[in-house]
Design a protein around this motif. Structure first.
Motif, PDB file in Angstrom:
ATOM      1  N   SER A 225       0.834  -0.988   0.073  1.00  0.00           N
ATOM      2  CA  SER A 225      -0.022   0.044  -0.024  1.00  0.00           C
ATOM      3  C   SER A 225       0.819   1.106   0.066  1.00  0.00           C
ATOM      4  O   SER A 225       0.603   2.257  -0.623  1.00  0.00           O
ATOM      5  N   ALA A 226       2.152   1.211   0.605  1.00  0.00           N
ATOM      6  CA  ALA A 226       2.963   2.239   0.672  1.00  0.00           C
ATOM      7  C   ALA A 226       3.646   2.431  -0.562  1.00  0.00           C
ATOM      8  O   ALA A 226       4.169   3.626  -1.056  1.00  0.00           O
ATOM      9  N   LEU A 227       3.798   1.656  -1.543  1.00  0.00           N
ATOM     10  CA  LEU A 227       4.340   1.604  -2.956  1.00  0.00           C
ATOM     11  C   LEU A 227       3.653   0.920  -3.792  1.00  0.00           C
ATOM     12  O   LEU A 227       3.991  -0.015  -4.600  1.00  0.00           O
ATOM     13  N   PRO A 228       2.206   1.552  -4.170  1.00  0.00           N
ATOM     14  CA  PRO A 228       1.326   1.107  -4.960  1.00  0.00           C
ATOM     15  C   PRO A 228       1.667   0.880  -6.444  1.00  0.00           C
ATOM     16  O   PRO A 228       1.183   0.015  -7.219  1.00  0.00           O
ATOM     17  N   ASN A 229       2.781   1.747  -7.079  1.00  0.00           N
ATOM     18  CA  ASN A 229       3.182   1.721  -8.345  1.00  0.00           C
ATOM     19  C   ASN A 229       4.503   0.752  -8.376  1.00  0.00           C
ATOM     20  O   ASN A 229       4.911   0.665  -9.689  1.00  0.00           O
ATOM     21  N   VAL A 230       4.783  -0.127  -7.583  1.00  0.00           N
ATOM     22  CA  VAL A 230       5.891  -0.849  -7.758  1.00  0.00           C
ATOM     23  C   VAL A 230       5.479  -2.165  -7.620  1.00  0.00           C
ATOM     24  O   VAL A 230       4.901  -2.785  -6.950  1.00  0.00           O
ATOM     25  N   GLU A 231       6.065  -2.891  -8.755  1.00  0.00           N
ATOM     26  CA  GLU A 231       5.629  -4.302  -9.178  1.00  0.00           C
ATOM     27  C   GLU A 231       6.045  -5.265  -8.080  1.00  0.00           C
ATOM     28  O   GLU A 231       6.928  -5.056  -7.751  1.00  0.00           O
ATOM     29  N   THR A 232       5.204  -6.521  -8.200  1.00  0.00           N
ATOM     30  CA  THR A 232       5.651  -7.667  -7.112  1.00  0.00           C
ATOM     31  C   THR A 232       6.395  -8.294  -7.916  1.00  0.00           C
ATOM     32  O   THR A 232       6.203  -8.619  -9.212  1.00  0.00           O
ATOM     33  N   PHE A 233       7.281  -9.294  -7.352  1.00  0.00           N
ATOM     34  CA  PHE A 233       8.036 -10.289  -8.226  1.00  0.00           C
ATOM     35  C   PHE A 233       7.316 -11.403  -8.436  1.00  0.00           C
ATOM     36  O   PHE A 233       7.273 -11.999  -9.819  1.00  0.00           O
ATOM     37  N   GLU A 234       6.007 -11.638  -7.633  1.00  0.00           N
ATOM     38  CA  GLU A 234       5.161 -12.669  -7.927  1.00  0.00           C
ATOM     39  C   GLU A 234       4.303 -12.274  -9.290  1.00  0.00           C
ATOM     40  O   GLU A 234       4.284 -13.291 -10.074  1.00  0.00           O
ATOM     41  N   GLU A 235       3.992 -11.061  -9.458  1.00  0.00           N
ATOM     42  CA  GLU A 235       3.175 -10.791 -10.671  1.00  0.00           C
ATOM     43  C   GLU A 235       3.965 -10.860 -12.086  1.00  0.00           C
ATOM     44  O   GLU A 235       3.309 -10.855 -13.195  1.00  0.00           O
ATOM     45  N   ASN A 236       5.286 -10.713 -11.748  1.00  0.00           N
ATOM     46  CA  ASN A 236       6.104 -11.078 -12.973  1.00  0.00           C
ATOM     47  C   ASN A 236       6.820 -12.534 -12.928  1.00  0.00           C
ATOM     48  O   ASN A 236       7.663 -12.785 -13.593  1.00  0.00           O
ATOM     49  N   GLY A 237       6.338 -13.307 -11.948  1.00  0.00           N
ATOM     50  CA  GLY A 237       6.625 -14.706 -12.316  1.00  0.00           C
ATOM     51  C   GLY A 237       8.025 -15.214 -11.681  1.00  0.00           C
ATOM     52  O   GLY A 237       8.659 -15.948 -11.851  1.00  0.00           O
ATOM     53  N   LEU A 238       8.441 -14.260 -10.774  1.00  0.00           N
ATOM     54  CA  LEU A 238       9.717 -14.456 -10.142  1.00  0.00           C
ATOM     55  C   LEU A 238       9.752 -14.497  -8.420  1.00  0.00           C
ATOM     56  O   LEU A 238      10.727 -14.266  -7.885  1.00  0.00           O
ATOM     57  N   ASP A 239       8.450 -15.008  -8.199  1.00  0.00           N
ATOM     58  CA  ASP A 239       8.484 -15.292  -6.790  1.00  0.00           C
ATOM     59  C   ASP A 239       9.428 -16.219  -6.115  1.00  0.00           C
ATOM     60  O   ASP A 239       9.593 -16.368  -4.927  1.00  0.00           O
ATOM     61  N   GLY A 240      10.252 -17.065  -7.084  1.00  0.00           N
ATOM     62  CA  GLY A 240      11.127 -18.140  -6.450  1.00  0.00           C
ATOM     63  C   GLY A 240      12.448 -17.532  -6.175  1.00  0.00           C
ATOM     64  O   GLY A 240      13.270 -18.369  -5.329  1.00  0.00           O
ATOM     65  N   ILE A 241      12.584 -16.328  -6.224  1.00  0.00           N
ATOM     66  CA  ILE A 241      13.870 -15.741  -5.782  1.00  0.00           C
ATOM     67  C   ILE A 241      13.954 -15.504  -4.218  1.00  0.00           C
ATOM     68  O   ILE A 241      15.196 -15.418  -3.860  1.00  0.00           O
ATOM     69  N   GLY A 242      13.026 -15.660  -3.719  1.00  0.00           N
ATOM     70  CA  GLY A 242      12.777 -15.379  -2.290  1.00  0.00           C
ATOM     71  C   GLY A 242      12.909 -14.060  -1.672  1.00  0.00           C
ATOM     72  O   GLY A 242      13.758 -13.923  -0.752  1.00  0.00           O
ATOM     73  N   ALA A 243      12.255 -13.001  -2.059  1.00  0.00           N
ATOM     74  CA  ALA A 243      12.499 -11.693  -1.810  1.00  0.00           C
ATOM     75  C   ALA A 243      11.745 -11.546  -0.396  1.00  0.00           C
ATOM     76  O   ALA A 243      10.922 -10.355  -0.490  1.00  0.00           O
ATOM     77  N   LYS A 244      12.063 -12.172   0.546  1.00  0.00           N
ATOM     78  CA  LYS A 244      11.569 -11.858   1.963  1.00  0.00           C
ATOM     79  C   LYS A 244      12.335 -12.695   3.026  1.00  0.00           C
ATOM     80  O   LYS A 244      13.062 -13.300   2.720  1.00  0.00           O
ATOM     81  N   TYR A 245      12.381 -12.051   4.118  1.00  0.00           N
ATOM     82  CA  TYR A 245      13.068 -12.675   5.269  1.00  0.00           C
ATOM     83  C   TYR A 245      12.293 -12.743   6.487  1.00  0.00           C
ATOM     84  O   TYR A 245      11.174 -11.910   6.735  1.00  0.00           O
ATOM     85  N   THR A 246      12.713 -13.354   7.395  1.00  0.00           N
ATOM     86  CA  THR A 246      12.065 -13.320   8.974  1.00  0.00           C
ATOM     87  C   THR A 246      12.950 -12.757   9.797  1.00  0.00           C
ATOM     88  O   THR A 246      14.085 -12.400   9.771  1.00  0.00           O
ATOM     89  N   ILE A 247      12.413 -11.931  11.009  1.00  0.00           N
ATOM     90  CA  ILE A 247      13.077 -11.700  11.953  1.00  0.00           C
ATOM     91  C   ILE A 247      12.643 -12.508  13.472  1.00  0.00           C
ATOM     92  O   ILE A 247      11.324 -12.797  13.744  1.00  0.00           O
ATOM     93  N   GLY A 248      13.581 -13.315  14.016  1.00  0.00           N
ATOM     94  CA  GLY A 248      13.293 -14.081  15.005  1.00  0.00           C
ATOM     95  C   GLY A 248      13.968 -13.921  16.401  1.00  0.00           C
ATOM     96  O   GLY A 248      15.075 -13.230  16.263  1.00  0.00           O
ATOM     97  N   ALA A 249      13.570 -14.357  17.360  1.00  0.00           N
ATOM     98  CA  ALA A 249      14.442 -14.360  18.718  1.00  0.00           C
ATOM     99  C   ALA A 249      14.935 -15.748  19.106  1.00  0.00           C
ATOM    100  O   ALA A 249      14.187 -16.824  18.994  1.00  0.00           O
ATOM    101  N   TYR A 250      16.221 -16.010  19.341  1.00  0.00           N
ATOM    102  CA  TYR A 250      16.837 -17.188  19.658  1.00  0.00           C
ATOM    103  C   TYR A 250      17.647 -17.319  20.757  1.00  0.00           C
ATOM    104  O   TYR A 250      18.316 -16.051  21.166  1.00  0.00           O
ATOM    105  N   GLY A 251      17.668 -18.074  21.590  1.00  0.00           N
ATOM    106  CA  GLY A 251      18.499 -18.175  22.710  1.00  0.00           C
ATOM    107  C   GLY A 251      19.546 -19.222  22.606  1.00  0.00           C
ATOM    108  O   GLY A 251      19.486 -20.144  21.406  1.00  0.00           O
ATOM    109  N   PRO A 252      20.657 -19.377  23.649  1.00  0.00           N
ATOM    110  CA  PRO A 252      21.602 -20.483  23.276  1.00  0.00           C
ATOM    111  C   PRO A 252      21.124 -21.964  23.634  1.00  0.00           C
ATOM    112  O   PRO A 252      20.062 -22.209  24.209  1.00  0.00           O
ATOM    113  N   LYS A 253      22.051 -22.976  23.479  1.00  0.00           N
ATOM    114  CA  LYS A 253      21.550 -24.392  23.750  1.00  0.00           C
ATOM    115  C   LYS A 253      21.554 -24.224  25.273  1.00  0.00           C
ATOM    116  O   LYS A 253      22.091 -23.861  26.011  1.00  0.00           O
ATOM    117  N   GLY A 254      20.325 -25.190  25.531  1.00  0.00           N
ATOM    118  CA  GLY A 254      20.164 -25.449  26.853  1.00  0.00           C
ATOM    119  C   GLY A 254      19.315 -24.444  27.472  1.00  0.00           C
ATOM    120  O   GLY A 254      18.960 -24.440  28.747  1.00  0.00           O
TER     121      GLY A 254
END
Length: 320
Positions: A225-254
């Protein structure tokens, strides 16, 4: 990427009890972040730490340890005491990807304790303002005829493999320039030293709105919605490039299960806070997730398989 209704599923203690042990020692609480200050992960960690610290009535310090595809930060957390006071806030890269990218790691990814999957972040392909293209289709046509210089926030990281995959799929000749985070990369993009880069949506939006760079493609299913004029990779058949990531919280072993549940309760409370969502999530087109326990473990299992395929397809291999 899917939206998730946040509930304290599987938590056996009331929220107040989850706070009981949070302030029982003077030992500092720290979020370790594998990027420099000012980038997407750092900004999210600071917003999370500020509100979580207020909930437990104890400050949470952000300790930036950039470099080596977040592995410096991950190693530091892997060697910390399993008391819940030193937490890694990172992308999935050092947990599910680096083991396939590097010949040797200084930690065992599967031994870290997944706490909670905080958010999903779409990537945006941005270009220097004077690159003679105005959209994704024009860029692909241009790049097939002209070698490009592409930056990333680190070799083998979440902003590197998408451009490598895009280049491989489209037959693009390119030179890679790695940086220690998006904040370090943007001055060179703005000045024209590099042509394009992938970056998280929050960093991209501010620079696009300022007119300093161009937005060419977004990693969301539908246009932002903030970039309505910018195309998505999916609409261009390029969703397989993995243009996303996650943010997670991790602790040490144990990390004890009781402490893990306490941390889940704190972070879930923050993720449900409307002021946090309006300040750190909505403006950046992030998607709050909240998966924890077996659900988070299952996500990581599937992502490892996906990352293995992406790394093999990219041909990237690093010494570590």
């Amino acid at each position: 990427m899917k939206r998730r209704t946040l509930v304290a599923a599987g938590l056996t203690m009331p929220f107040a009890n989850a706070m009981a042990n949070a302030n029982d020692s003077g030992k500092q609480r720290t979020f370790i972040v594998g990027y420099s200050a000012g980038g997407n992960v750092d900004n999210f960690a600071r917003a999370l730490g500020d509100r979580a610290g207020k909930l437990i009535k104890q400050p949470i310090i952000i300790d930036n340890k950039p470099g080596a595809n977040e592995m410096i930060a991950t190693q530091m957390v892997s060697r910390s005491e399993p008391d819940g006071r030193t937490i890694l806030i990172s992308t999935e890269a050092p947990i599910t990807q680096s083991q396939f990218l590097y010949k040797k790691l200084s930690y065992v990814p599967e031994e870290l304790t997944p706490i909670i999957l905080l958010a999903q972040v779409p990537l945006v392909l941005v270009a220097r303002s004077d690159l003679p293209v105005s959209n994704l289709k024009e860029f692909l046509a241009y790049a097939k005829k002209n070698p490009i210089i592409a930056g990333s926030a680190g070799i083998g990281g979440v902003t590197h493999l998408p451009i490598a995959m895009l280049a491989k799929m489209q037959g693009i000749s390119w030179t890679h320039v790695p940086y220690k985070g998006s904040a370090a990369m943007f001055p060179d993009l703005i000045s024209g030293r590099i042509d394009v880069c992938f970056t998280g949506s929050s960093a991209a939006l501010s620079q696009i709105k300022a007119g300093k760079v161009k937005g060419l493609g977004v990693g969301t299913k539908e246009r932002m919605s903030a970039l309505p004029n910018v195309e998505t990779f999916e609409e261009n058949g390029l969703d397989g490039i993995g243009a996303k990531y996650t943010i997670g919280a991790y602790g040490p072993k144990g990390l004890p299960e009781e402490i893990r549940k306490q941390l889940v309760a704190v972070y879930t409370e923050v993720l449900k806070d409307p002021s946090f969502v309006s300040a750190a999530v909505t403006p950046n087109s992030y998607i709050v997730d909240g998966a924890h326990g077996s659900e988070f473990q299952e996500f990581l299992k599937k992502d490892r398989a996906s990352q293995k395929n992406r790394v093999e397809a990219s041909g990237a291999q690093l010494e570590g």
